[in-house]
Design an enzyme around this catalytic site. Structure first.
Site, short mmCIF file in Angstrom:
data_model
loop_
_atom_site.label_atom_id
_atom_site.label_comp_id
_atom_site.label_asym_id
_atom_site.label_seq_id
_atom_site.Cartn_x
_atom_site.Cartn_y
_atom_site.Cartn_z
N GLU A 198 1.90 -0.41 -5.08
CA GLU A 198 1.02 0.72 -5.40
C GLU A 198 1.96 1.93 -5.45
O GLU A 198 2.29 2.50 -4.42
CB GLU A 198 -0.06 0.90 -4.34
CG GLU A 198 -1.02 2.03 -4.68
CD GLU A 198 -2.04 2.30 -3.58
OE1 GLU A 198 -3.19 2.62 -3.90
OE2 GLU A 198 -1.67 2.18 -2.39
N ASP B 281 0.84 -1.19 0.00
CA ASP B 281 0.00 0.00 0.00
C ASP B 281 0.88 1.25 0.00
O ASP B 281 1.84 1.34 0.77
CB ASP B 281 -0.90 -0.03 1.24
CG ASP B 281 -1.82 1.17 1.33
OD1 ASP B 281 -2.67 1.32 0.45
OD2 ASP B 281 -1.68 1.95 2.30
#
Length: 695
Positions: free
Chosen positions: A376, A339
């Site tokens: 990401e 993330d």
């Protein structure tokens, strides 16, 4: 009377069972005293035993350690750490706070847990999380083996453990709904759909109370521990049993040939900003674990969550790599999606680094070899590294694919050339690196944003229920409601939405790259227009198990597309091929409504392509994409005598079963033209007569 404690060792960190007791070690720079607190129950107002560590005996450099005889599996413990409370100099020691062990492999949550108590002065033992001593090696993996599926053969399914079986129509017992065990019950569904890897939203222990008043943090992007599985997803009662629950799930998925990828949050913690709770890191070594502001009393916030983990500080780097090793070695997971991974390339002052040590630590670690690494590649501070994320083994979530495919299918101008790039693995982003075709993780939807159904049903977000006056969530959704905002009983609107859903699925699953589906998109799951449903845990947002029947047409279409993608046989030399090699060896002929005459103008909304597939057979695909609002007639390429006729295998404008079929079973297209209906995707297929005869 308790046996006397011994000096202990600084390594390994955490609590380690050995020699009739347990060794405890924790990092705490600048602290003046540390107490190890042992609890008999999760809700204990006072520790059953407090062991004060003597810095002359129990401290080595910044590591406090002790060996305690008689400790066994299941022992609850925590730390109290003394030192100066001096925020202006980055020090936030609070001796009254009960602190988790950063390396604790299990977290116990008392019934009366109160996040607010960790923000207020004074003792909070009765309402605080506690760590748990565990024996990891006793679990029987029964010969478990990782599937080790290459990215070329991977279909990722992003899903939330709790929401997948929380719905009362899930046919899972009430005790197992929303749990790791509940997910096991649904493995046959995943197999039938063709899923090869599940990407689980965060399963690290997280704080469910980190949400607006009266709501629950349900997504899990507020970690309290990087080593412990979330207790709330366990179907069993005691804190240590969550370990077996999680490992049972992994083992069952592996037996089904499905890999387990964890969405991991190493960019921030639930401790938030300056007014946040003291749960673990803040009370142990605040200035070590976090990137602080210039005045050191504040926190740099590149995450939008109040703080930023100091990922390239050596102690934090080691903690992150130790965590990853633990999940691979002890929990048998197959990969990680990081993330806001761009944060992992920031230095201790928040500046981007050309060769971030942590990224290379992860990539070159031998324990992590052959696990899937997905970034990401952006953060909330404006750092955007899609196409430039450092490292040779990392794949990337391709946000450009998401936005550009959405824009093209809603008929925005100027998107034809861009769509051609997205269909072919985004060579404008990745080809210069000499990366493999699967570098791009292609997705149209994910947990963060609209579901696929909502993408074609809402023009704007509807997040009022989140308690933030509809300010949260992205305003740039590139969505189109097909003429009506929200649910519609108009059959024409519904037919158009169904066609658009099929168009998105077709482009996603047929493009070069690694496809990722959002759980529920295959049955038109909806969040009622909420594009940031992190703080909702109601039934309406859970996977509705009545939908596979209600939207059997979309489910069948998705399943057939996955089978089509995975059904292609690939030659041995395909696996070492770069994206540039692939596009050179299977050159694409671009067309418009006329052969070899693509319309690249800004007002064009259609494109066609003839695409030879590299395989052990001689296969041609002809793709027609018409995002125009009127019917268009496309010329078809003439085939020489070596090939059979064109057969239609996909036309998203048609009703089932004509909308999708196995390539060789499709009807023959005899005419030299194909009438592509408005807003439709068509795939034609042919192969050599010799290959057909050999079948």
């Amino acid at each position: 009377m308790s046996e006397p404690v011994a000096q202990g060792r600084s390594f390994p960190l955490g609590a380690t069972l050995c020699d009739g007791g347990a060794n405890f070690s924790v990092f705490s720079k600048h602290s003046t005293a540390v107490e190890l607190c042992l609890f008999d129950c999760m809700d204990g107002a006072e520790p059953a035993r407090v062991i004060a560590l003597d810095p002359r005996l129990h401290r080595t450099y910044h590591y406090w350690h002790v060996f305690v005889p008689g400790i066994a599996h299941g022992q609850l413990y925590a730390f109290r750490v003394h030192g100066p409370y001096d925020p202006a100099n980055g020090l936030r020691f609070e001796a009254g706070k009960t602190l988790l062990d950063p390396y604790g492999k299990c977290v116990a949550r008392p019934q009366g847990y109160r996040r607010q108590a960790a923000r207020q002065p004074g003792d909070n033992a009765v309402t605080a999380f506690k760590s748990v001593v565990v024996e990891l090696d006793a679990y029987d993996w029964e010969g478990d083996a990782r599937p080790r599926r290459p990215f070329e053969r991977t279909i990722i399914y992003e899903m939330h453990v709790g929401r997948f079986t929380r719905h009362p129509d899930s046919n899972v017992t009430a005790a197992e709904r929303g749990t790791y065990t509940g997910l096991i019950r649904k493995i046959p569904y995943l197999q039938d759909l063709g899923i090869t890897a599940v990407e689980l939203l965060p399963v690290f222990a997280f704080d469910e109370q980190d949400a607006p008043a009266g709501l629950v943090n349900d997504w899990g992007y507020q970690p309290v521990s990087f080593f412990a599985p979330h207790l709330g997803y366990s179907s069993r009662q005691t804190p240590t049993e969550v370990l077996d629950d999680f490992r049972d799930m992994v083992k069952a998925l592996h037996r089904a040939g499905i890999e387990v990828i964890l969405d991991v949050v190493f960019n921030h913690t639930t401790e938030g900003g300056a007014d946040g709770p003291t749960i673990c890191f803040r009370g142990l070594a605040n200035a070590t674990y976090y990137i602080l502001g210039e005045d050191k009393a504040t926190y740099a916030d590149y995450t939008g969550c109040g703080n930023t983990l100091n990922a390239n500080e050596p102690v934090v780097r080691r903690m992150i790599t130790d965590s990853l090793r633990h999940w691979v070695r002890d929990m048998h997971v197959d990969g990680f999606r990081f993330d806001l991974a761009a944060i992992l390339s920031r230095d201790e002052h928040g500046r981007p680094m050309l060769a971030p040590p942590l990224i290379w630590d992860i990539e070159t670690d031998p324990v992590l070899a052959n696990v899937k690494l997905i970034a990401e590649a952006w953060d909330a501070g404006g750092l955007y590294e899609v196409g430039s994320f450092v490292g040779d083994a990392w794949k990337e979530w391709n946000g450009k694919f998401r936005d550009d495919v959405r824009s093209f299918l809603k008929s925005d101008n100027g998107m034809v050339r861009t769509l051609a790039c997205r269909l072919t693995g985004s060579p404008d982003v990745y080809a210069w690196q000499g990366r493999e075709p699967e570098q791009s993780i292609n997705f149209v939807t994910c947990h963060d944003g609209f579901t696929l159904n909502d993408l074609v049903s809402y023009n704007t977000k509807h997040n009022a229920a989140n308690g933030e006056q509809n300010r949260d969530g992205s305003d740039n959704n590139f969505s189109w409601n097909c003429g009506v905002e929200g649910p519609s009983e108009d059959p024409e609107i519904e037919r158009l939405r169904t066609r658009q859903v099929k168009n998105f699925l077709a482009l996603l699953l047929l493009s070069v790259g690694t496809p990722m589906l959002l759980a529920g998109d295959e049955v038109r799951g909806s969040q009622r227009g909420n594009n940031n449903a992190y703080c909702r845990n109601d039934e309406l947002l859970s996977f509705d198990w009545t939908l596979p029947e209600a939207y059997a047409e979309i489910h069948r279409f998705t399943k057939q597309l996955i089978a089509f993608r995975l059904g292609r046989s690939l030659p041995a030399d395909r696996f070492d091929m770069t994206l540039q090699d692939l596009l050179r060896k299977q050159p694409i002929q671009w067309h418009g409504v006329r052969l070899n005459a693509p319309d690249w103008s800004d007002t064009s909304h259609s494109i066609a392509a003839t695409w030879p597939l590299i395989s052990d057979r001689h296969i041609l695909l002809h793709v027609i994409i018409n995002a125009y609002w009127e019917l268009l007639e496309f010329e078809l390429p003439l085939l020489d005598d070596a090939y059979g006729p064109w057969r239609r295998c996909i036309d998203t404008s048609l009703a089932p079963p004509e909308d999708v079929c196995a390539p060789n079973d499709g009807p023959v297209v005899a005419l030299p033209m194909y009438r592509a209906q408005p807003r439709s995707v068509v795939i034609l297929f042919t192969q050599t007569r010799a290959d057909v005869a050999a079948r």
